[in-house]
Scaffold this motif. Structure first.
Motif, PDB file in Angstrom:
ATOM      1  N   CYS A  32       0.841  -1.200   0.000  1.00 24.31           N
ATOM      2  CA  CYS A  32       0.000   0.000   0.000  1.00 24.31           C
ATOM      3  C   CYS A  32       0.874   1.247   0.000  1.00 24.31           C
ATOM      4  O   CYS A  32       2.089   1.198   0.190  1.00 24.31           O
ATOM      5  CB  CYS A  32      -0.940  -0.007   1.204  1.00 24.31           C
ATOM      6  SG  CYS A  32      -0.140   0.361   2.795  1.00 24.31           S
ATOM      7  N   LYS A  33       0.239   2.401  -0.210  1.00 24.38           N
ATOM      8  CA  LYS A  33       0.995   3.648  -0.323  1.00 24.38           C
ATOM      9  C   LYS A  33       1.700   4.016   0.979  1.00 24.38           C
ATOM     10  O   LYS A  33       2.759   4.656   0.964  1.00 24.38           O
ATOM     11  CB  LYS A  33       0.095   4.788  -0.782  1.00 24.38           C
ATOM     12  CG  LYS A  33      -1.048   5.137   0.164  1.00 24.38           C
ATOM     13  CD  LYS A  33      -1.901   6.259  -0.416  1.00 24.38           C
ATOM     14  CE  LYS A  33      -3.036   6.637   0.535  1.00 24.38           C
ATOM     15  NZ  LYS A  33      -3.870   7.748  -0.027  1.00 24.38           N
ATOM     16  N   VAL A  34       1.140   3.603   2.118  1.00 25.30           N
ATOM     17  CA  VAL A  34       1.787   3.898   3.401  1.00 25.30           C
ATOM     18  C   VAL A  34       3.021   3.023   3.572  1.00 25.30           C
ATOM     19  O   VAL A  34       4.099   3.512   3.936  1.00 25.30           O
ATOM     20  CB  VAL A  34       0.804   3.702   4.565  1.00 25.30           C
ATOM     21  CG1 VAL A  34       1.509   3.891   5.908  1.00 25.30           C
ATOM     22  CG2 VAL A  34      -0.363   4.665   4.441  1.00 25.30           C
ATOM     23  N   CYS A  35       2.875   1.728   3.311  1.00 21.18           N
ATOM     24  CA  CYS A  35       4.011   0.815   3.478  1.00 21.18           C
ATOM     25  C   CYS A  35       5.131   1.108   2.484  1.00 21.18           C
ATOM     26  O   CYS A  35       6.291   0.774   2.738  1.00 21.18           O
ATOM     27  CB  CYS A  35       3.539  -0.630   3.357  1.00 21.18           C
ATOM     28  SG  CYS A  35       2.528  -1.170   4.768  1.00 21.18           S
ATOM     29  N   GLY A  36       4.798   1.748   1.352  1.00 21.88           N
ATOM     30  CA  GLY A  36       5.815   2.116   0.379  1.00 21.88           C
ATOM     31  C   GLY A  36       6.291   3.547   0.486  1.00 21.88           C
ATOM     32  O   GLY A  36       7.110   4.000  -0.318  1.00 21.88           O
TER      33      GLY A  36
END
Length: 270
Positions: A32-36
């Motif tokens: 996801c955008k947070v984990c990346g």
């Protein structure tokens, strides 16, 4: 409540060494955008806080990231480790504290159930014939509302509910630290009167959880006790990107991040 229980002679420095939920952020296998994200505020180790006065250093919890969290800090004695509860993300790093044994026994404070479970999961640290090099641990029972006097700190344990499991939060002067809470009994609220700075858990904005608060619940709780400053901790990647999530917070509420330092001026001793 006797207000003298909650006073302190010096200011507190609170360093949030970890602000993530049990799996940390980024989450394994997630894209996801947070984990990346490349924003360091979106990278979260497991929840730990370091509390420091002019003479005393106390950890709240000791999760599996503790070695990494303590490595950048000066290697100095820890006067106590306060344990909120026995879940692995809050106690999984106790063995990594063994270098601190050079200063003397490592003093752990938790409720009776937590202390019993520490003995069960770390039997090699207790008994007459210990393996050379194991951490030197001392377990001390902490009971709700019974003050702990550690160095120049007076610490009052508070009982909150992690789903159906009673666990501890801690109040020091006008500061309170509560994690993994879902609900709190009305009888605990007088012990939080006068709290100005609150660190409290909220997993995410949406999708109810059986044992953790969401952001709206944490905000309602902070308003209920009259906290002037509230920092949201123990969050997962579903909270969203830091900047986007922070814009959703009301005035006086901050999404905490790893390494954040909070200065808590304390009232004079009554």
């Amino acid at each position: 409540m006797d207000s003298s229980l909650f006073t302190l002679r010096s200011s507190l420095k609170v360093t949030l060494l970890g602000t993530g939920t049990s799996g940390g952020v980024p989450s394994l296998g997630c894209h996801c955008k947070v984990c990346g994200s490349n924003d360091p505020r979106d990278k979260r180790m497991r929840c730990v806080a370091l509390i420091e006065s002019d003479t005393t250093r106390v950890l709240i919890d000791c999760g599996p990231d503790i070695r990494q969290q303590l490595m950048p800090l000066p290697f100095k004695p820890l006067d106590a480790i306060l344990l909120t509860h026995i879940h692995y993300d809050h106690v999984g790093g106790i063995d990594d504290l063994r270098p601190f044994s050079v200063f003397g026994p490592i003093r752990l404070y938790g409720d009776k159930k937590t202390c019993e479970h520490v003995r069960q999961i770390m039997p090699y640290c207790f008994g007459e014939h210990l393996y050379p090099g194991v951490p030197k641990l001392e377990l001390h029972d902490a009971e709700p509302h019974v003050p702990l006097h550690i160095g120049n700190l007076t610490i009052v344990p508070i009982q909150v509910m992690h789903g159906k499991m009673p666990i501890l939060g801690f109040r020091i002067g006008s500061f309170a630290y509560i994690t993994d809470m879902k609900t709190i009994g009305d009888g605990e609220l007088p012990y939080l009167e006068g709290v100005e700075t609150l660190v409290v858990n909220a997993l995410r904005f949406e999708k109810e959880h059986h044992s953790h608060q969401l952001v709206y619940e944490a905000i309602e709780f902070a308003r209920r006790i009259g906290a002037k400053r509230t920092y949201i901790t123990h969050v997962c990647h579903h909270i969203g990107l830091y900047d986007e999530a922070q814009r959703r917070m009301p005035e006086g509420v901050t999404l905490a991040y790893d390494g954040e330092v909070i200065c808590c001026p304390q009232p004079p001793t009554v």
